[in-house]
Design a protein around this motif. Structure first.
Motif, PDB file in Angstrom:
ATOM      1  N   ARG A 174       1.167  -1.618   0.221  1.00 20.91           N
ATOM      2  CA  ARG A 174       0.073   0.417   0.072  1.00 20.91           C
ATOM      3  C   ARG A 174       0.335   1.415   0.236  1.00 20.91           C
ATOM      4  O   ARG A 174       0.358   2.438  -0.597  1.00 20.91           O
ATOM      5  CB  ARG A 174      -0.811  -0.273   1.242  1.00 20.91           C
ATOM      6  N   HIS A 175       2.217   1.282   0.318  1.00 22.10           N
ATOM      7  CA  HIS A 175       3.354   2.740   0.331  1.00 22.10           C
ATOM      8  C   HIS A 175       3.354   3.247  -0.727  1.00 22.10           C
ATOM      9  O   HIS A 175       3.416   4.268  -0.596  1.00 22.10           O
ATOM     10  CB  HIS A 175       3.807   2.064   1.720  1.00 22.10           C
ATOM     11  N   ALA A 177       0.981   3.783  -2.381  1.00 14.24           N
ATOM     12  CA  ALA A 177       0.444   4.381  -3.476  1.00 14.24           C
ATOM     13  C   ALA A 177       0.639   5.788  -3.718  1.00 14.24           C
ATOM     14  O   ALA A 177       0.564   6.522  -3.980  1.00 14.24           O
ATOM     15  CB  ALA A 177      -1.119   4.054  -2.479  1.00 14.24           C
ATOM     16  N   ASP A 178       1.871   6.200  -2.071  1.00 16.34           N
ATOM     17  CA  ASP A 178       1.758   7.382  -2.545  1.00 16.34           C
ATOM     18  C   ASP A 178       2.933   8.179  -3.704  1.00 16.34           C
ATOM     19  O   ASP A 178       3.030   9.359  -3.673  1.00 16.34           O
ATOM     20  CB  ASP A 178       3.056   7.217  -0.905  1.00 16.34           C
ATOM     21  N   GLU A 179       3.655   7.248  -4.275  1.00 21.41           N
ATOM     22  CA  GLU A 179       4.400   7.573  -4.986  1.00 21.41           C
ATOM     23  C   GLU A 179       3.320   8.060  -6.673  1.00 21.41           C
ATOM     24  O   GLU A 179       4.118   8.828  -6.550  1.00 21.41           O
ATOM     25  CB  GLU A 179       5.506   6.265  -5.630  1.00 21.41           C
ATOM     26  N   TRP A 180       2.251   6.703  -6.524  1.00 23.11           N
ATOM     27  CA  TRP A 180       1.582   7.122  -7.705  1.00 23.11           C
ATOM     28  C   TRP A 180       1.205   8.426  -7.110  1.00 23.11           C
ATOM     29  O   TRP A 180       0.195   9.750  -7.989  1.00 23.11           O
ATOM     30  CB  TRP A 180       0.440   5.501  -7.654  1.00 23.11           C
ATOM     31  N   THR A 181       0.373   8.937  -5.931  1.00 20.42           N
ATOM     32  CA  THR A 181      -0.342  10.082  -5.533  1.00 20.42           C
ATOM     33  C   THR A 181       0.421  11.178  -6.255  1.00 20.42           C
ATOM     34  O   THR A 181       0.067  12.306  -6.121  1.00 20.42           O
ATOM     35  CB  THR A 181      -0.841   9.727  -4.032  1.00 20.42           C
ATOM     36  N   ARG A 182       1.807  11.271  -5.217  1.00 22.44           N
ATOM     37  CA  ARG A 182       2.993  11.921  -5.575  1.00 22.44           C
ATOM     38  C   ARG A 182       3.250  12.731  -7.228  1.00 22.44           C
ATOM     39  O   ARG A 182       3.477  13.605  -6.970  1.00 22.44           O
ATOM     40  CB  ARG A 182       3.925  12.152  -5.080  1.00 22.44           C
ATOM     41  N   LEU A 189      -7.802   8.639  -3.812  1.00 25.58           N
ATOM     42  CA  LEU A 189      -6.808   7.448  -3.397  1.00 25.58           C
ATOM     43  C   LEU A 189      -7.771   6.788  -2.294  1.00 25.58           C
ATOM     44  O   LEU A 189      -8.381   7.638  -1.897  1.00 25.58           O
ATOM     45  CB  LEU A 189      -5.496   7.287  -2.555  1.00 25.58           C
TER      46      LEU A 189
END
Length: 248
Positions: A174-175, A177-182, A189
């Motif tokens: 899940r962590h 996902a932070d790369e994708w949102t940035r 999300l």
């Protein structure tokens, strides 16, 4: 209303989306079965986004809503980055495309954990689809999923994007996902609690509810997906598969 196109992941097929289909009974739904990598000379995972774009053109589906899972999410994101006009809205469910820092061998234990927690119906689908794809295609797909880094291309994804992640996904944590949102310009999300790598089996109603909310109202429905309506699936079609590529 735009067509809704579902794209499966590695060792998958359109069957993996069947549990969410009744919640989209009023839409024109298309299920894509990706060609086997290597079934046609020179066709590999890096060609899949172009293949998908050509198929959308052939079907007259430019401006479709595209939802992809795992490797299919990476392919859908590549399509949106390369051909912005092809996609109206993008849904990425636990997409590959941001390296985990583990090689192919490093994904064995997380894969085993995914298998351990999977329901028997999912295991049956995975076994059948994996045998159908064959080891060479699976290896090509796995190497692409593990090694490809799409982050630099995500700035070109100009369409609204929904990311859906299982809180307990051992395979694509899940962590990431932070790369994708940035990296994505217009993204929201949703993290599904107590859900693993395949939300279509773990929480189909909840997944469908969030997708419907995003596509129809641009806001998520409640966690139970209660606003989603069941019914008979209409207009479901598959893309050609087993390496038969569009002409041109």
């Amino acid at each position: 209303m735009s067509a809704l196109v579902f794209v499966h992941g590695l060792s998958g097929s359109g069957r993996w989306w069947r549990r969410v289909l009744p919640f989209f009974a009023e839409r024109d739904v298309r299920i894509v079965d990706l060609p086997r990598f290597g079934a046609v000379q020179g066709f590999g995972p890096h060609d899949a986004a172009g293949w998908l774009g050509d198929w959308l053109d052939e079907e007259g589906l430019v401006g479709a809503d595209v939802a992809g899972h795992s490797l299919g999410g990476l392919i859908a994101a590549e399509l949106a980055a390369r051909r912005p006009a092809a996609v109206r809205r993008l849904v990425l469910v636990a997409p590959a495309g941001v390296p985990t820092g583990r090689g192919v061998a490093g994904h064995v234990l997380p894969l085993l954990a995914t298998v351990r927690d999977a329901p028997p119906s999912l295991l049956a689908h995975a076994l059948r689809d994996g045998l159908r794809a064959g080891p060479a295609s699976l290896l090509r797909g796995a190497l692409h999923a593990v090694g490809h880094d799409i982050r630099e291309d995500l700035a070109a994804v100009c369409v609204p994007t929904l990311l859906v992640w299982g809180e307990r996904d051992p395979l694509i944590p899940r962590h990431l996902a932070d790369e994708w949102t940035r990296a994505l310009p217009d993204v929201r999300l949703v993290v599904l609690p107590e859900v693993g790598h395949v939300p279509m089996f773990d929480a189909p109603a909840e997944l469908a509810g969030h997708i419907r909310g995003f596509l129809d109202r641009e806001e998520p429905l409640d966690e139970g997906g209660h606003a989603a309506r069941g019914g008979v699936v209409r207009g479901v079609r598959r893309a050609r598969d087993d390496g038969e590529l569009p002409a041109g």
